[in-house]
Design an enzyme around this catalytic site. Structure first.
Site, PDB file in Angstrom:
ATOM      1  NE  ARG A 161       2.613  -7.576  10.331  1.00 66.32           N
ATOM      2  CZ  ARG A 161       1.985  -7.040   9.303  1.00 66.32           C
ATOM      3  NH1 ARG A 161       1.124  -7.742   8.614  1.00 66.32           N
ATOM      4  NH2 ARG A 161       2.200  -5.792   8.952  1.00 66.32           N
ATOM      5  CD  GLU A 176      -2.829   0.929   2.498  1.00 62.60           C
ATOM      6  OE1 GLU A 176      -3.635   1.834   2.683  1.00 62.60           O
ATOM      7  OE2 GLU A 176      -2.687  -0.030   3.285  1.00 62.60           O
ATOM      8  CE  LYS A 219       2.758   0.347   4.927  1.00 62.74           C
ATOM      9  NZ  LYS A 219       2.197   0.047   3.599  1.00 62.74           N
TER      10      LYS A 219
HETATM   11  P1  ATP Z   1       2.276  -1.944   8.025  1.00 62.39           P
HETATM   12  O1  ATP Z   1       1.487  -2.477   9.174  1.00 62.39           O
HETATM   13  O2  ATP Z   1       3.729  -1.838   8.296  1.00 62.39           O
HETATM   14  O3  ATP Z   1       1.699  -0.691   7.461  1.00 62.39           O
HETATM   15  P2  ATP Z   1       1.019  -3.391   5.957  1.00 62.39           P
HETATM   16  O4  ATP Z   1       0.775  -4.842   5.984  1.00 62.39           O
HETATM   17  O5  ATP Z   1      -0.134  -2.502   6.123  1.00 62.39           O
HETATM   18  O6  ATP Z   1       2.193  -3.076   6.933  1.00 62.39           O
HETATM   19  P3  ATP Z   1       1.363  -3.245   3.156  1.00 62.39           P
HETATM   20  O7  ATP Z   1       1.932  -2.157   2.328  1.00 62.39           O
HETATM   21  O8  ATP Z   1      -0.079  -3.532   3.051  1.00 62.39           O
HETATM   22  O9  ATP Z   1       1.757  -2.954   4.650  1.00 62.39           O
HETATM   23  O10 ATP Z   1       2.215  -4.556   2.947  1.00 62.39           O
HETATM   24  C1  ATP Z   1       2.545  -5.107   1.706  1.00 62.39           C
HETATM   25  C2  ATP Z   1       2.857  -6.543   1.932  1.00 62.39           C
HETATM   26  O11 ATP Z   1       3.923  -6.693   2.858  1.00 62.39           O
HETATM   27  C3  ATP Z   1       1.670  -7.290   2.501  1.00 62.39           C
HETATM   28  O12 ATP Z   1       1.489  -8.478   1.764  1.00 62.39           O
HETATM   29  C4  ATP Z   1       2.047  -7.558   3.915  1.00 62.39           C
HETATM   30  O13 ATP Z   1       1.509  -8.758   4.348  1.00 62.39           O
HETATM   31  C5  ATP Z   1       3.569  -7.607   3.861  1.00 62.39           C
HETATM   32  N1  ATP Z   1       4.153  -7.208   5.138  1.00 62.39           N
HETATM   33  C6  ATP Z   1       3.960  -6.056   5.809  1.00 62.39           C
HETATM   34  N2  ATP Z   1       4.607  -6.069   6.986  1.00 62.39           N
HETATM   35  C7  ATP Z   1       5.248  -7.264   7.058  1.00 62.39           C
HETATM   36  C8  ATP Z   1       6.088  -7.882   8.031  1.00 62.39           C
HETATM   37  N3  ATP Z   1       6.408  -7.264   9.163  1.00 62.39           N
HETATM   38  N4  ATP Z   1       6.563  -9.121   7.768  1.00 62.39           N
HETATM   39  C9  ATP Z   1       6.247  -9.732   6.623  1.00 62.39           C
HETATM   40  N5  ATP Z   1       5.474  -9.213   5.673  1.00 62.39           N
HETATM   41  C10 ATP Z   1       4.963  -7.989   5.880  1.00 62.39           C
HETATM   42 MG    MG Z   2      -1.790  -2.684   4.717  1.00 61.15          MG
END
Ligand code: ATP
Ligand code: MG
Length: 557
Positions: free
Chosen positions: A264, A39, A274
Site C-alpha cells: 500500500r 468500493e 476513506k
Molecule cells: P480505504 O482503507 O482507503 O477505504 P480500501 O482498500 O478499503 O481503502 P477500496 O475501495 O476497497 O479501498 O480499494 C480499491 C483498491 O485500491 C483495492 O484493490 C485496494 O487494495 C487499493 N488501495 C486502497 N488504498 C490503497 C493504498 N493506500 N495504496 C495502494 N492501493 C490502495
Molecule cells: Mg475496502
C-alpha cells in the site's frame, strides 16, 4: 491526455506475469487482464491512484485489458455520487476501461449458485453460531476452531441456506461457512464465513437480498467470471490468498485468476483511509471531498495537480512487497517537475503596496513583451504594461533593511523585472506607522532591466501595473496535519489538524493577462509558486490556488 502516457516501469509483478505468459506458463497465449475494484463508499485518494496505476498501467504495458468494477457487495454506505466520481477520477488520470464497467452486485445470483454448489459438494455448511460464539470457538495456534454444525447433512444446509435467502431469519442468526480446515495455521482457512444475513437495502439490488457474500468469497468469483488473469491487490490480502485459490478451485469456473499482492502507499502528514477522509468532510474540517488540502484525486486536481505529475509519482515510488510511507514532499516534487516545464510564467503581487516612480511621466504607459516561459519560446510572449504607479510585494520594501537585504530601501537600486532599474527614495506611512506608498526614481537608460554601464543591481522584484492589474483572491495551502503520522499518535487524528493549512489572501494584484486564464491553465507566479484557477472562481471574483510553492525541500535533502 495521450501525451502523458509513458510505459510503466518494470516491477516484480511484471516478472511474475512474464513467466505466466511465456511458453509453459499458466496464461500462455492469453491476454493479460486486470481489474480495479474500488468500493464505492468514498472518493478515490492518492493511494488508490497507485492501485489504479498498477492495474491499468500493467494492462497497458502488456497490451491487455483492465476492468473497472464497483465492489458493492457490502450493502451499507454505497452511493451513486461515489460511483460517478470514481469514474471521473480514473478517466482524468488517463485510463480507460472501455465497455468493461461492472458491479459486483450483478453477480449476486451467480454467487448464490456457487454457494449451493459448494454445499452440495460438502464444502460449505450453514452454521448457527452467533458472532460472539464464533469468536469464542475460533481456537488459537494450538487449539483448532470448532463448530457443532459442521457435520450437519447437506440437505439440511441447503434448506437452511434457501430459507436464509428467503428472509426467514434475523441478522446474525446463522452464516454459511466454507468447510476447509478448522486447525489451519492460517485463521482465514478455519471455515471462513461465506455469507451473512443482513436485512439491508442495497443501492442497486434494493431489497432483493437479505444475505450478502463476504469479500473473500465474492472477489475471486468476480475475478473468475470476468476472465481476470492477474488480480493485483494490496498486501493485507496476502494471508487471504489461500482462500482466494480455494474458492476458484472448488467452483465450476473456467478461468483461474492469480492474485498478486503489492505494498500500500502511505504518505506522511495526511490520512488515507476513506473512513477518515469522510470524517474530515462530514465534520467540516475541510470543505468537501475536493478540498485542495485533501489527498483525494479530486482534491489534488482542484489544487492544480496534473495527471502527468500523479502518474509520474506513482511510477517513481515503485511497486514492492514492503509497506512504506512516502514523503508528501516527493509528491510535490513530481508536480514541480511537470509545472516547471509546462506552466506559463506570470506576475502576481499577493500582499501589495504601491510603488510610485516619481520621475516617470504621469499618463504615460509603456509596453514590454515578456516571454511566457524562459526556456520554451514555443509558449510565446505576452504584453505587460508599465506606468508611474505599480504594485509590489510589501515585503520587497524595508525602511530599515536588515543585513544583506537587497530589495527596496532608501538609496538602494532594484530591478523591476524586465522593465527598469529604480532607486528607492523613501516612503509614506499612515498614522500607525504602516507603509502605504513607496517612492522611487527610474533610470530611463535601463529599459528592459539592463544596465548599459554594467553596474551591478542585486535585487530583482516582481510587480504589476496599478493601472490595469486585476484583483483576485489567492488561497495558500499547507499540510492538513501538523504531525507526520496523524493516525499513529494518541487521541483522535483530528486533534492534529493544522489551523494554518488554508490561508486566504484577498485583494491580491495580478497581471491583467490572468483575467483570461482558463481552468486548465497552470501558472508560475514569479517568486511565489505554481498556481491554478480554483473551482469557485468566477470572472467577477477570481480565485487562484497555490498548487505548490517554488522551493523544493525534496531536492535539498
Ligand atoms: P480505504 O482503507 O482507503 O477505504 P480500501 O482498500 O478499503 O481503502 P477500496 O475501495 O476497497 O479501498 O480499494 C480499491 C483498491 O485500491 C483495492 O484493490 C485496494 O487494495 C487499493 N488501495 C486502497 N488504498 C490503497 C493504498 N493506500 N495504496 C495502494 N492501493 C490502495
Ligand atoms: Mg475496502
Amino acid at each position: 491526455m495521450e501525451e502523458n502516457k509513458e510505459v510503466m516501469s518494470s516491477n516484480f509483478i511484471h516478472s511474475f506475469i512474464d513467466e505466466d505468459i511465456s511458453e509453459g506458463g499458466d496464461y500462455y497465449g492469453k491476454k493479460v487482464h486486470t481489474r480495479f475494484p474500488p468500493e464505492p463508499n468514498g472518493y478515490l485518494h492518492i493511494g488508490h491512484a497507485k492501485a489504479v496505476f498498477v492495474n491499468f498501467g500493467t494492462a497497458e504495458k502488456y497490451n491487455g485489458l483492465c476492468n473497472l468494477r464497483m465492489d458493492d457487495t457490502n450493502p451499507t454506505k454505497e452511493d451513486v455520487e461515489y460511483v460517478d466520481a470514481i469514474k471521473e477520477d480514473i478517466k482524468w488520470l488517463g485510463f480507460d476501461w472501455g465497455d468493461r464497467f461492472y458491479f459486483a452486485s450483478d453477480y449476486f445470483e451467480k454467487m448464490y449458485d456457487y454457494a449451493i454448489e459448494l454445499i452440495k459438494k460438502g464444502l460449505a455448511y450453514v452454521c448457527e453460531l452467533n458472532g460472539e460464539q464464533m469468536r469464542e470457538y475460533r481456537g488459537d495456534l494450538n487449539t483448532p476452531a470448532k463448530s457443532p454444525y459442521r457435520d450437519r447433512p447437506v440437505e439440511e444446509s441447503l434448506d437452511l441456506f434457501e430459507r436464509m435467502r428467503n428472509g426467514e431469519f434475523e441478522d446474525g442468526k446463522m452464516t454459511l461457512r466454507a468447510k476447509i480446515d478448522l486447525a489451519s495455521g492460517n485463521f482465514n482457512m478455519r471455515d471462513p464465513v461465506l455469507y451473512r444475513i443482513n436485512h439491508m437495502h442495497h443501492h442497486r439490488t434494493g431489497d432483493k437480498w437479505c444475505i450478502y457474500p463476504m469479500y473473500d468469497f465474492a472477489h475471486p468469483i468476480e475475478d473468475a467470471l470476468e476472465g481476470i488473469t492477474h488480480s493485483l491487490c494490496t498486501l493485507e490480502f496476502e494471508a487471504h490468498r489461500p482462500l482466494y485459490d480455494w474458492v476458484v478451485d472448488n467452483i465450476s469456473v473456467d478461468s483461474k485468476p492469480r492474485q498478486i499482492e503489492f505494498a500500500r502507499l502511505g504518505i506522511n502528514n495526511t490520512v488515507m483511509s476513506k473512513r477518515k477522509l469522510r470524517q474530515l468532510v462530514e465534520e467540516n474540517y475541510v470543505n468537501g471531498w475536493d478540498d485542495p488540502r485533501m489527498p483525494t484525486i479530486c482534491g489534488l486536481r482542484r489544487r492544480g495537480y496534473t495527471p502527468k505529475a500523479i502518474r509520474s509519482f506513482t511510477d517513481q515510488i515503485g511497486v514492492s512487497k514492503v509497506n512504506s510511507v512516502v514523503e508528501y514532499n516527493f509528491l510535490e516534487h513530481c508536480l514541480r517537475d511537470d509545472l516547471n516545464e509546462n506552466a506559463k510564467r506570470a506576475m502576481a503581487v499577493l500582499d501589495p503596496v504601491k510603488l510610485v516612480i516619481t520621475n516617470y511621466p504621469e499618463g504615460k504607459t509603456e509596453e514590454f513583451e515578456i516571454e511566457n516561459h524562459p526556456q520554451n519560446p514555443e509558449m510565446g510572449t505576452r504584453t505587460v504594461t508599465f506606468s508611474r504607479e505599480l504594485y509590489i510585494e510589501s515585503t520587497d520594501f524595508m525602511e530599515e533593511p536588515f543585513k544583506k537585504y537587497q530589495r527596496l530601501y532608501p538609496g538602494n537600486e532594484v530591478r523591476i523585472k524586465s522593465a527598469y532599474i529604480v532607486k528607492c527614495t523613501g516612503c509614506k506611512k499612515d498614522g500607525n506607522g504602516n507603509v502605504i506608498e513607496v517612492y522611487a526614481e527610474y533610470d530611463p537608460e535601463t529599459r528592459g532591466g539592463n544596465t548599459p554601464d554594467g553596474r551591478k543591481v542585486r535585487g530583482t522584484i516582481h510587480w504589476v501595473n496599478a493601472e490595469d492589474c486585476i484583483d483576485a483572491e489567492v488561497r495558500l495551502y499547507d499540510n492538513l496535519f501538523t504531525v507526520s503520522e496523524p493516525d499513529a499518535g494518541e487521541g483522535e487524528f483530528t486533534d492534529y489538524i493544522n489551523p494554518e493549512s488554508l490561508v486566504v489572501l484577498k485583494g491580491c494584484k495580478l497581471e491583467k493577462c490572468l483575467a483570461e486564464a482558463e481552468k486548465s491553465d497552470r501558472f508560475q507566479f514569479m517568486r511565489q509558486g505554481y498556481f491554478c484557477i480554483d473551482n469557485d472562481s468566477t470572472k467577477e471574483n477570481l480565485i487562484f490556488n497555490r498548487s505548490v510553492s517554488l522551493k523544493d525541500s525534496f531536492k535539498k535533502k
